[in-house]
Design a protein around this motif. Structure first.
Motif, PDB file in Angstrom:
ATOM      1  N   TYR A  26      37.717  28.243   5.649  1.00  0.00           N
ATOM      2  CA  TYR A  26      37.300  26.872   6.589  1.00  0.00           C
ATOM      3  C   TYR A  26      36.083  26.412   6.394  1.00  0.00           C
ATOM      4  N   PRO A  27      34.878  27.309   5.885  1.00  0.00           N
ATOM      5  CA  PRO A  27      33.482  26.701   6.220  1.00  0.00           C
ATOM      6  C   PRO A  27      33.344  25.740   4.952  1.00  0.00           C
ATOM      7  N   SER A  28      34.271  25.713   3.884  1.00  0.00           N
ATOM      8  CA  SER A  28      34.311  24.870   2.820  1.00  0.00           C
ATOM      9  C   SER A  28      34.286  23.408   3.418  1.00  0.00           C
ATOM     10  N   GLU A  29      34.957  23.242   4.434  1.00  0.00           N
ATOM     11  CA  GLU A  29      35.071  21.727   5.078  1.00  0.00           C
ATOM     12  C   GLU A  29      33.882  21.444   5.607  1.00  0.00           C
ATOM     13  N   PRO A  30      33.365  21.964   6.617  1.00  0.00           N
ATOM     14  CA  PRO A  30      31.871  21.508   7.064  1.00  0.00           C
ATOM     15  C   PRO A  30      30.919  21.316   6.030  1.00  0.00           C
ATOM     16  N   SER A  31      30.923  22.344   4.798  1.00  0.00           N
ATOM     17  CA  SER A  31      29.943  22.223   3.858  1.00  0.00           C
ATOM     18  C   SER A  31      30.361  21.178   3.080  1.00  0.00           C
ATOM     19  N   ALA A  32      31.458  20.708   2.700  1.00  0.00           N
ATOM     20  CA  ALA A  32      31.754  19.657   1.973  1.00  0.00           C
ATOM     21  C   ALA A  32      31.313  18.278   2.517  1.00  0.00           C
ATOM     22  N   CYS A  33      31.573  18.299   4.094  1.00  0.00           N
ATOM     23  CA  CYS A  33      30.953  17.171   4.958  1.00  0.00           C
ATOM     24  C   CYS A  33      29.575  17.021   4.558  1.00  0.00           C
ATOM     25  N   ALA A  34      28.766  18.068   4.917  1.00  0.00           N
ATOM     26  CA  ALA A  34      27.538  17.871   4.998  1.00  0.00           C
ATOM     27  C   ALA A  34      26.888  17.681   3.517  1.00  0.00           C
ATOM     28  N   ALA A  35      27.546  18.188   2.467  1.00  0.00           N
ATOM     29  CA  ALA A  35      27.165  17.797   1.020  1.00  0.00           C
ATOM     30  C   ALA A  35      27.265  16.287   0.754  1.00  0.00           C
ATOM     31  N   VAL A  36      28.526  15.723   1.353  1.00  0.00           N
ATOM     32  CA  VAL A  36      28.758  14.449   1.009  1.00  0.00           C
ATOM     33  C   VAL A  36      27.436  13.686   1.799  1.00  0.00           C
ATOM     34  N   LEU A  37      27.087  13.882   2.959  1.00  0.00           N
ATOM     35  CA  LEU A  37      26.109  13.028   3.600  1.00  0.00           C
ATOM     36  C   LEU A  37      24.624  13.409   3.138  1.00  0.00           C
TER      37      LEU A  37
END
Lengths: 160, 767
Positions: free
Chosen positions: B245-256
């Motif tokens: 699951y942490p891949s999801e918030p991490s990917a979001c934060a990385a995009v921004l």
């Protein structure tokens, strides 16, 4: 957002900074660098944000910082003040007993547990459990936390 | 060997204990960086709908807003599916579960980001919401994905199960259903993404699997793995919930972070974490068991319907464990398993301690009790006659060869708990007690350590060990520390192998920059995988410095021993200190004092069509006995005691093992009795600790632990995993105890007071 100077007495020191007037105590403490205090739920259920307010354990997520100006606040960083090595016997007992795993509930457990050892050394096992019932821990199953209280109480008894 | 182990089997203090009791430990939300932005997400208003339009214009001009992004703004692939590419990072065209993200906002404060999220306008066309696997599988059901609602189908075929049933003297068949379980780690998900000047990104995350995050971030950014560094922050619990699951918030934060050029923090509050993150799967388990007149199983058949939620995630992998070990620790001469992994619009199913087996264990253990009753045997006796032993084959036709103390572990649990005597006592007690009823129940499990044959592409783990010229040691492992004690075990393995005192070993936070992809910290695999990798690295270093010592002291290398920082001859004569030796090796001999360790278990063979083969490298047994009191006035169950006997190979750290078992049992007790997520049309109705109850100090039983040590040659010093087996049998044992106490078979979990009272009322048992 309205900022105003918030002044808090934390672990014996006076700290202040401009903050939003409706800031919760947990957020104010963390902004002032006392990041040991954790937020686990934000609604007073988990106890990770427990601090002492004029000597009583409270959930700092349920209080506004403004409400407690002038009162004595003790956080996990201040629990060991005046003890050898700067650590309360309950902190040492928690380490020795293995009552720490992920550590996120630990600051709240330390504040509640140390207060219990200091104020109710005669507490029975059932009373220890009742005192800690507001501190959720998902890792340990609580056995070693309760054991640590008993060890620390014995240690404090020897010291006095 | 034959030498005394100094650092193994001890109660060594956790390496991270002091920082945690003093509040100094640094979790991700404790990190503040200059210019850092805060991220908030807008998630779907419907569990199943077409997405018609997203209007972010108003949000973009809100105070403090730096960026608002939707699916079209993802620079790389807008895809987060870890196994199958069926899950966009940001919704495109359709939403399939309530946690689907529509848009992300980065702003100077969390409040500004939150306000901007509320200003985003979205138009949906709602679709029928599928809320149960039965609905999803019904003819004519609306398709959640284009290829239908069955994500995958798995099976195990062993012999002719019909023949097995024909030979049976008694057959029991029933349907069991279990609800979700929430991990409820105390620290909600969180991460910070920091853009690097070279076009890369650094992620600090609360996570179990930094290498998953690395791959996910590289994919959504369209950059090389080498440009993505993931550092595990001190992590406040995981239990599987921080595997994928942490891949999801991490990917979001990385995009921004890439979009704004600023560090971006994304920390969930409890309600978000509960509503958005993965859960232990809801399952419907249809279990049929046949046995001969002596109670020996002749045939075992099960159908498993696993509710995956809207996307694959890890569900296909989780259900493979349900599929391969559906019949627990028992001999199944003929068997048939059919596992359907089904899309619904419910919550997102994922990894949770036990990985698809607490559900099947609950069903199987209830069936064993039912079968015993049918044949006039005691629950203990029917298990005793069926528990797998050395030389037996598992359901997947894997021969058990080494460290197979199933029966020893079982008998230890019975003897320690006084099972048979208590059972008689409780029966007598219940005859005269009108409202308070006592029961004792057994839960049994055999758990495959490490990843399933189907997941072995992720197998293998690394470690990096540096011996510093002052004799101190720095260790980094590919596994992660979640609270279970992995870093302490790693330090103990290094200290033991290098003969250095434990206090001079430091374990650094895990980072993808230090070691090769080591897979996730899951499957009770980290003591074995990371432990062996540390030993491998430490042995290389030991070989190098012993060579230097040989020259320095003029003594043959095989006569030199390293112990607690001292260099000794075999006869105990002191030659010098490790500090002196390390310094000379470095300064004079120019020895490379850094070593990369690696461990991978032997390759397993697996026939997917028949579900036959070496499912796991090794197995461990977990046998638990629960004693309960049920109050028929309130419906409330109190678990008085759980006796937990565990086959652990070799104890590395006794305190840590006890901690795993005590904590695992209590999570199992919560699963059995109180943890109950409520859903309406795919929406979670109780995403808070006020309404989703987990055990407090007042809900926990006494946990009495028995450890069985039969070392396994593939384990570090003979150790096997313990993380999950501690939890798996607990709910089954409690449910069996409750059923026995009240004389009514419960086939659903959790056994909340309401469920107990209503079931007994319906069955006419309360009159």
């Amino acid at each position: 957002m309205n900022l105003e100077e918030i002044t808090l007495k934390i672990n014996g020191a006076v700290r202040s900074a401009p903050m939003p007037s409706a800031i919760r105590l947990v957020d104010a403490l963390r902004r002032l660098g006392y990041t040991g205090t954790k937020e686990g739920c934000g609604e007073g259920e988990c106890g990770a944000c427990t601090v002492l307010l004029d000597g009583r354990p409270v959930n700092s997520c349920l209080l506004f910082a403004k409400q407690v100006q002038g009162k004595e606040i003790v956080t996990v960083e201040g629990v060991g003040r005046g003890h050898p090595d700067g650590m309360h016997p309950f902190q040492k007992a928690l380490v020795a007993a293995g009552g720490v795993q992920c550590g996120f509930c630990t600051p709240g457990v330390v504040v509640t547990g140390a207060h219990l050892c200091d104020t109710r050394p005669q507490a029975s096992v059932q009373e220890i459990k009742e005192a800690l019932a507001g501190n959720l821990c998902r890792c340990t199953g609580y056995a070693k936390i309760v054991e640590a209280v008993q060890v620390a109480v014995a240690e404090l008894g020897k010291q006095s | 060997m034959g030498e005394t182990l100094r650092n193994i089997g001890t109660r060594a203090r956790r390496v991270d204990a002091l920082e945690k009791v003093t509040g100094r430990a640094r979790y991700v939300d404790d990190l503040e960086l200059v210019g850092m932005l805060h991220l908030k997400a807008l998630t779907s208003a419907h569990a199943h709908a077409e997405l018609l339009s997203i209007d972010t214009r108003a949000a973009e001009s809100m105070p403090g807003v730096f960026a608002v992004v939707t699916g079209k703004d993802v620079p790389g692939e807008n895809q987060i599916g870890v196994q199958i590419a069926d899950q966009p990072l940001l919704a495109s065209g359709k939403v399939r579960q309530m946690s689907d993200r529509i848009a992300l906002v980065a702003a100077d404060t969390a409040e500004h980001a939150e306000a901007a999220v509320r200003a985003i306008k979205v138009e949906y066309r709602p679709l029928p919401v599928i809320t149960h696997t039965d609905e999803a599988l019904a003819p004519g059901a609306v398709k959640i994905h284009e290829n239908g609602n069955v994500m995958t189908k798995k099976q195990v075929i062993r012999g002719d199960v019909e023949q097995g049933f024909a030979a049976a003297a008694a057959i029991v068949e029933d349907v069991y259903e279990v609800n979700y379980q929430e991990h409820a780690y105390l620290e909600p998900n969180g991460c910070i993404a920091i853009p690097e000047p070279d076009g890369g990104v650094t992620i600090h995350a609360s996570a179990q699997a930094p290498f998953y995050i690395q791959k996910a971030v590289a994919r959504v950014l369209g950059v090389d793995y080498a440009r993505v560094r993931v550092i595990q922050a001190t992590t406040g619990g995981g239990f599987g919930g921080k595997e994928d699951y942490p891949s999801e918030p991490s990917a979001c934060a990385a995009v921004l972070a890439m979009r704004t050029g600023r560090p971006v923090k994304f920390v969930y509050d409890r309600a978000q974490d509960l509503a958005w993150s993965t859960k232990r799967h809801r399952m419907k388990v249809t279990n049929k068991i046949g046995a001969d007149g002596e109670g020996r199983i002749t045939a075992a058949q099960v159908r498993i319907d696993c509710d995956a939620g809207g996307y694959t995630g890890l569900s296909a992998i989780v259900s493979e464990r349900s599929n391969s070990t559906a019949f627990g620790p028992y001999r199944t001469p003929t068997a048939r398993v059919d596992t359907y992994v089904v899309y619904t619009n419910n919550l997102f199913g994922g990894a949770y301690r036990g990985f698809g087996t607490p559900q099947t264990t609950f069903a199987m253990e209830a069936q064993m009790d039912e079968l015993a009753a049918r044949l006039g045997l005691s629950p203990a006796e029917i298990r005793r006659r069926n528990i797998l032993g050395p030389g037996d084959e598992t359901t997947t036709c894997q021969k058990l060869t080494e460290s197979v103390p199933g029966i020893e572990t079982f008998e230890a649990a019975l003897a320690r708990s006084g099972y048979e005597q208590k059972r008689r006592e409780f029966e007598a007690f219940n005859q005269t007690s009108r409202w308070l009823k006592k029961g004792i129940g057994i839960g049994a499990c055999m758990y495959g350590g490490g990843l399933h044959a189907g997941g072995q592409f992720l197998e293998g783990s690394g470690a990096l060990v540096h011996l510093r010229p002052d004799g101190s040691v720095l260790v980094s492992i590919g596994g992660t520390e979640l609270g279970q004690g992995a870093f302490t075990v790693a330090a103990q393995c290094a200290a033991e192998t290098l003969g250095v005192a434990l206090e001079h070993v430091r374990v650094t936070p895990s980072s993808t920059d230090f070691v090769t992809d080591s897979g996730p910290t899951v499957a009770s695999r980290t003591t074995v995988m990371s432990g062996n990798a540390v030993i491998d690295a430490a042995r290389q270093l030991k070989g190098r410095i012993l060579e230097a010592a040989c020259e320095l002291y003029g003594v043959p290398a095989d006569e030199i021993e390293l112990r607690e920082g001292q260099v000794l001859k075999r006869d105990g004569t002191r030659l010098g200190s490790l500090k002196e030796l390390a310094n000379t090796a470095f300064a004079v001999k120019k020895v490379n004092l850094s070593a990369q360790g690696w461990y991978a278990p032997p390759r397993k063979t697996w026939d997917n069509a028949r579900g036959n083969g070496d499912a796991y490298s090794s197995y461990c047994f977990a046998m638990q006995v629960a004693e309960v009191e049920v109050d028929l006035r309130s419906g409330r169950t109190r678990v008085v005691r759980v006796t937990a006997a565990h086959d652990v190979g070799q104890v590395i750290n006794r305190t840590l093992i006890e901690g795993q078992i005590e904590g695992g049992v209590v999570q199992g007790v919560g699963y059995a009795l109180m943890e109950d997520l409520k859903l309406d049309q795919g929406r979670c109705l109780n995403p808070s600790f006020t309404d989703y109850l987990i055990p407090t100090t007042l809900d926990v039983p006494e946990v009495d632990i028995v450890l069985i040590e039969q070392p396994h040659s593939a384990g570090p010093f003979g150790a096997k995993g313990i993380g999950e087996p501690s939890l798996i049998p607990a709910a089954a044992a409690v449910a069996n105890a409750v059923s026995e106490a009240v004389g009514y078979r419960f086939r659903r979990l959790p056994l909340t007071p309401e469920r107990v009272l209503m079931s007994l009322e319906e069955a006419g048992k309360l009159r």
